[in-house]
Scaffold this active site. Structure first.
Site, PDB file in Angstrom:
ATOM      1  N   GLY A   1       0.787  -1.132   0.078  1.00 55.06           N
ATOM      2  CA  GLY A   1      -0.003   0.036  -0.003  1.00 55.06           C
ATOM      3  C   GLY A   1       0.902   1.278   0.133  1.00 55.06           C
ATOM      4  CB  SER A   2       4.389   2.217  -0.850  1.00 52.18           C
ATOM      5  OG  SER A   2       4.359   1.686  -2.032  1.00 52.18           O
ATOM      6  CG  ASN A   3       1.540   3.306  -5.702  1.00 55.19           C
ATOM      7  OD1 ASN A   3       1.792   4.291  -6.407  1.00 55.19           O
ATOM      8  ND2 ASN A   3       2.323   2.090  -5.966  1.00 55.19           N
TER       9      ASN A   3
ATOM     10  CG  LEU B   1      -2.188  -8.129  -6.497  1.00 57.54           C
ATOM     11  CD1 LEU B   1      -1.077  -9.031  -5.887  1.00 57.54           C
ATOM     12  CD2 LEU B   1      -1.436  -7.364  -7.744  1.00 57.54           C
TER      13      LEU B   1
ATOM     14  CG  ASN C   1      -4.736  -1.317 -12.518  1.00 54.36           C
ATOM     15  OD1 ASN C   1      -4.478  -1.490 -11.357  1.00 54.36           O
ATOM     16  ND2 ASN C   1      -4.022  -2.053 -13.348  1.00 54.36           N
TER      17      ASN C   1
ATOM     18  CG  HIS D   1       0.427  -3.080 -15.461  1.00 53.74           C
ATOM     19  ND1 HIS D   1      -0.128  -4.505 -14.845  1.00 53.74           N
ATOM     20  CD2 HIS D   1       1.544  -3.457 -16.206  1.00 53.74           C
ATOM     21  CE1 HIS D   1       0.761  -5.452 -15.310  1.00 53.74           C
ATOM     22  NE2 HIS D   1       1.841  -4.831 -16.064  1.00 53.74           N
TER      23      HIS D   1
HETATM   24  C1  GAR Z   1       2.917  -1.398  -7.706  1.00 53.35           C
HETATM   25  O1  GAR Z   1       4.201  -1.182  -8.394  1.00 53.35           O
HETATM   26  C2  GAR Z   1       1.638  -1.479  -8.772  1.00 53.35           C
HETATM   27  O2  GAR Z   1       2.123  -0.930  -9.883  1.00 53.35           O
HETATM   28  C3  GAR Z   1       1.537  -2.939  -8.892  1.00 53.35           C
HETATM   29  O3  GAR Z   1       1.655  -3.578  -7.517  1.00 53.35           O
HETATM   30  C4  GAR Z   1       2.661  -2.528  -6.804  1.00 53.35           C
HETATM   31  C5  GAR Z   1       2.001  -2.214  -5.300  1.00 53.35           C
HETATM   32  O4  GAR Z   1       2.903  -1.372  -4.592  1.00 53.35           O
HETATM   33  N1  GAR Z   1       0.415  -3.279  -9.375  1.00 53.35           N
HETATM   34  C6  GAR Z   1       0.275  -4.169 -10.216  1.00 53.35           C
HETATM   35  O5  GAR Z   1       1.330  -5.074 -10.303  1.00 53.35           O
HETATM   36  C7  GAR Z   1      -1.333  -4.633 -10.850  1.00 53.35           C
HETATM   37  N2  GAR Z   1      -1.085  -5.507 -11.868  1.00 53.35           N
HETATM   38  P1  GAR Z   1       2.355  -0.855  -3.240  1.00 53.35           P
HETATM   39  O6  GAR Z   1       1.325  -1.863  -2.621  1.00 53.35           O
HETATM   40  O7  GAR Z   1       3.496  -0.577  -2.359  1.00 53.35           O
HETATM   41  O8  GAR Z   1       1.641   0.475  -3.732  1.00 53.35           O
END
Ligand code: GAR
Length: 189
Positions: free
Chosen positions: A13-15, A85, A102, A104
């Site tokens: 969940g850093s984003n 996911l 989303n 990616h």
């Molecule tokens: C992120 O890099 C995002 O782009 C990716 O998961 C990571 C989550 O990081 N998403 C996918 O791969 C979707 N197909 P986070 O939990 O630290 O935000």
């Protein structure tokens, strides 16, 4: 009117945290809910830290329409997938046309589709000897990673880069751009 936003995430969940921080002082946008399909995901700690209610749900609950019903009950206007996911059910896509985005961690249409997420993407990029990667922010349709692209940004991949190095570069692009892109899409709603 203030736009009510729900963030869906499955992992760290850093984003999600970066988006929450970005909109903290924006009265036009309220991050109302964090939704997560993993009960141990760190994103739940992050939501708690910012006082944002979170909901943990199963794939089955989402497929049976419970999550869409919750979004409606909470009067959610817009959905952000930030490291989420599971596939979004068709009914939810239909209820939120061009209102689900989303991110990616690659340059779609390359390295997308079912099973391509997180480190798996960066491992595939390095294994293929790619010289660049990046991020794609797109609207969500009924197929994995194939809705209309809103924004892409690129980074160089060096021959010596490990998948972790690529992940670091891609995360930096995500943090720099995702909140702003969400903000500009919300402004047009
Ligand atoms: C992120 O890099 C995002 O782009 C990716 O998961 C990571 C989550 O990081 N998403 C996918 O791969 C979707 N197909 P986070 O939990 O630290 O935000």
């Amino acid at each position: 009117m203030t736009k009510q936003v729900a963030i869906f995430a499955s992992g760290s969940g850093s984003n999600a945290e970066n988006i929450i921080k970005h909109f903290e002082n924006n009265s036009n946008v309220n991050i109302k809910l964090v939704l997560c399909n993993k009960k141990d995901a760190f994103v739940l700690e992050r939501a708690k830290k910012f006082g944002i209610p979170s909901v943990v749900f199963s794939k089955k609950q989402m497929e049976e329409g419970e999550i869409l019903a919750l979004l409606k009950k909470e009067q959610i206007d817009f959905v952000v997938l930030a490291g989420f996911l599971l596939k979004v059910p068709d009914e939810m896509v239909a209820a939120y046309p061009n209102r689900i985005v989303n991110i990616h961690p690659a340059l779609l249409p390359n390295y997308g589709g079912k099973g391509m997420y997180g480190m798996k993407v960066h491992e595939a990029v390095v294994a293929a000897g790619e010289r660049e990667s990046g991020i794609t922010i797109h609207f969500v349709n009924e197929f994995f990673d194939s809705g209309e692209t809103i924004f892409q940004a690129r980074c160089e991949v060096l021959p010596t880069d490990s998948p972790e190095d690529v992940a670091t570069k891609v995360h930096a692009l995500e943090y720099a751009h995702f909140p702003q892109v969400i903000e500009s899409v919300l402004e047009k709603l």
